[in-house]
Motif scaffolding. Structure first.
Motif, PDB file in Angstrom:
ATOM      1  N   GLU A  19      16.845  32.144 -37.989  1.00  0.00           N
ATOM      2  CA  GLU A  19      16.313  33.130 -37.371  1.00  0.00           C
ATOM      3  C   GLU A  19      15.986  32.536 -35.911  1.00  0.00           C
ATOM      4  O   GLU A  19      15.697  31.548 -35.598  1.00  0.00           O
ATOM      5  CB  GLU A  19      15.052  33.833 -38.073  1.00  0.00           C
ATOM      6  N   SER A  20      15.800  33.810 -35.063  1.00  0.00           N
ATOM      7  CA  SER A  20      15.675  33.410 -33.830  1.00  0.00           C
ATOM      8  C   SER A  20      14.340  32.797 -33.403  1.00  0.00           C
ATOM      9  O   SER A  20      13.295  33.000 -33.952  1.00  0.00           O
ATOM     10  CB  SER A  20      16.074  34.569 -32.663  1.00  0.00           C
TER      11      SER A  20
ATOM     12  N   THR B 249      18.198  30.385 -31.444  1.00  0.00           N
ATOM     13  CA  THR B 249      17.658  29.377 -32.234  1.00  0.00           C
ATOM     14  C   THR B 249      17.308  28.060 -31.296  1.00  0.00           C
ATOM     15  O   THR B 249      18.440  27.419 -31.223  1.00  0.00           O
ATOM     16  CB  THR B 249      18.089  29.298 -33.476  1.00  0.00           C
TER      17      THR B 249
END
Length: 87
Positions: free
Chosen positions: A12-13, A20
């Motif tokens: 996920e970011s 990321t």
């Protein structure tokens, strides 16, 4: 036995732009029970901290303890500066 390195990312970011930025390379033996966690509940806006949790038997892959070094028995800087050194 050699363990190949494993690549772990949080999937996920970790940045406000959606990218990321964080990832880890860990020993293959440690990667079996490893997990990442992005901490988004922080005061930091541009970049979120990422935790790497490692499970399993850590002593197998992290090596052995080294002994504490013995006490310093040499001369201190003050003692060296007060010594007479013939030229």
């Amino acid at each position: 036995m050699k363990n190949a390195a494993a690549y772990l990312d949080p999937m996920e970011s970790t940045c406000c732009t959606g990218n990321t930025l964080d990832w880890y390379m860990v020993s293959g033996g440690l990667a079996i029970a490893a997990e990442t966690n992005v901490v988004k509940d922080t005061q930091i806006y541009a970049h979120y901290p990422v935790q790497l949790k490692i499970g399993g038997q850590l002593s197998n892959d992290l090596g052995e303890r080294i002994r504490r070094p013995s006490a310093f028995t040499g001369m201190t800087t003050k003692e060296v500066n007060n010594c007479y050194i013939p030229e």
